[in-house]
Design a protein around this motif. Structure first.
Motif, short mmCIF file in Angstrom:
data_model
loop_
_atom_site.label_atom_id
_atom_site.label_comp_id
_atom_site.label_asym_id
_atom_site.label_seq_id
_atom_site.Cartn_x
_atom_site.Cartn_y
_atom_site.Cartn_z
N ARG A 98 0.83 -1.21 0.00
CA ARG A 98 0.00 0.00 0.00
C ARG A 98 0.86 1.26 0.00
NH1 ARG A 98 -5.36 -0.64 1.11
NH2 ARG A 98 -6.08 -2.56 2.11
N SER A 99 1.92 1.25 0.79
CA SER A 99 2.79 2.42 0.90
C SER A 99 3.40 2.77 -0.45
CB SER A 99 3.89 2.16 1.92
OG SER A 99 4.79 3.24 1.98
N ARG A 153 0.71 4.15 -2.86
CA ARG A 153 0.37 5.55 -2.58
C ARG A 153 1.45 6.49 -3.11
NH1 ARG A 153 -1.42 3.52 2.46
NH2 ARG A 153 0.58 4.06 3.42
N GLU A 167 1.11 6.74 -6.85
CA GLU A 167 -0.06 7.53 -7.26
C GLU A 167 0.17 9.01 -7.02
OE1 GLU A 167 -3.09 5.74 -4.97
OE2 GLU A 167 -3.18 3.89 -6.18
N GLU A 168 0.80 9.35 -5.90
CA GLU A 168 1.07 10.75 -5.59
C GLU A 168 1.98 11.39 -6.63
OE1 GLU A 168 2.74 10.70 -1.73
OE2 GLU A 168 0.84 10.21 -0.70
N SER A 217 -10.14 -0.06 -0.58
CA SER A 217 -9.56 1.27 -0.67
C SER A 217 -9.48 1.88 0.71
CB SER A 217 -10.41 2.17 -1.59
OG SER A 217 -11.71 2.26 -1.05
#
Length: 229
Positions: A198-199, A202, A205-206, A228
Motif C-alpha cells: 500500500r505504501s 500511494r 499515485e502521488e 480502498s
C-alpha cells in the motif's frame, strides 16, 4: 576509488598529487587508454601541446617500484596487472550475482553492494559521470537479483536488507519493492507485506507514476482482498 581515492602499497598509504590521482584513476578504470584520449580527457581546457606535455610529466610522479603502476604500450597507457582496483572487484561481484551465480554464504555476502559507496565522491570530472551511472545501475540490478535469490534460499532478513538498499538508492524502483514484499510473505508477515504494498502504491499515485505490472499483480496472485483506504 569507492568512497574516496586511496592508493596503498603493502597496506601503507601512498600520497599522490592531484594530477597523479586523476591519471591513475582514469587508466585504472579503463585498464588501457590511448594517449590522445587521455590527454584530451584530463586536460580539456588547455591546448593540445600543453595537454600532451602534462601527460608526459604526470606518470613520472607516480610511485615506481618493481613494476610501474602505469606503463607505456605503443600509443597507449596500461595499468599494471598487479594493481588491485576496488571498482573492478565490485563489478565482478555484482555481475556474478546478476548472471545468476546466486548469493554466497552469509559470511561472504558482497558488502560492497550493501554499502553503496559512490565512485570518487567530490570529484567533478565529467568523465566520471557515465562511470558513476554505470556502477549505480549495476548495483541496483545486483541488489534486486540478490534479494530474490536470498528469498528463494530462505535467508529473509538479508533479503530485506538487499531490497531496502535498492529502495534507498531508487525509491520508485518497482523490482526492489516487489522483492521486499516477497520477503515479508516468505516470513509469513502478511500485514507487513500489505503495508509495504500500500505504501508504495500511494507513493506511485502521488507522483503520477504508471503502475508496474508485476507489482500490481501481486494481490491477485496471493489472493489478497484489498479495500480502498
Amino acid at each position: 576509488m569507492l568512497g574516496h581515492f586511496r592508493l596503498e602499497c603493502g597496506a601503507e598509504p601512498v600520497e599522490l598529487c592531484r594530477n597523479g590521482q586523476r591519471l591513475l584513476a582514469f587508466v585504472a578504470l579503463r585498464r588501457r587508454v590511448s594517449r590522445r584520449v587521455l590527454a584530451g580527457t584530463l586536460w580539456p581546457e588547455v591546448t593540445e601541446e600543453h595537454a600532451r606535455g602534462s601527460l608526459r610529466t604526470t606518470p613520472w610522479k607516480l610511485p615506481r617500484g618493481d613494476q610501474p603502476l602505469v606503463r607505456c604500450s605503443g600509443d597507449s597507457l596500461v595499468s599494471a596487472d598487479t594493481l588491485y582496483v576496488d571498482v573492478h572487484a565490485f563489478t565482478e561481484t555484482a555481475l556474478g550475482v546478476v548472471q545468476g551465480g546466486g548469493p554466497p554464504p552469509a559470511a561472504q555476502l558482497p558488502q560492497g553492494l550493501l554499502r553503496g559507496e559512490d565512485l570518487l565522491p567530490g570529484w567533478d570530472e565529467e568523465w566520471l559521470l557515465p562511470e558513476r551511472e554505470r556502477l549505480r545501475q549495476l548495483r541496483l540490478h545486483a541488489l534486486d537479483a540478490l534479494a530474490e535469490a536470498l528469498v528463494h534460499e530462505g535467508r529473509l532478513a538479508l533479503a530485506l536488507e538487499a531490497a531496502w538498499e535498492s529502495v534507498r538508492a531508487e525509491p520508485l524502483r518497482g523490482s526492489a519493492h516487489r522483492a521486499a514484499v516477497s520477503a515479508h510473505l516468505a516470513e509469513g508477515n502478511l500485514s507487513e507485506a500489505v503495508r509495504h504494498y500500500r505504501s508504495f502504491q500511494r507513493l506511485r499515485e502521488e507522483l503520477g507514476v504508471e503502475p508496474f505490472a508485476r507489482f500490481t499483480r501481486m494481490p491477485a496472485r496471493h489472493g489478497w482482498r484489498l479495500t480502498s483506504r
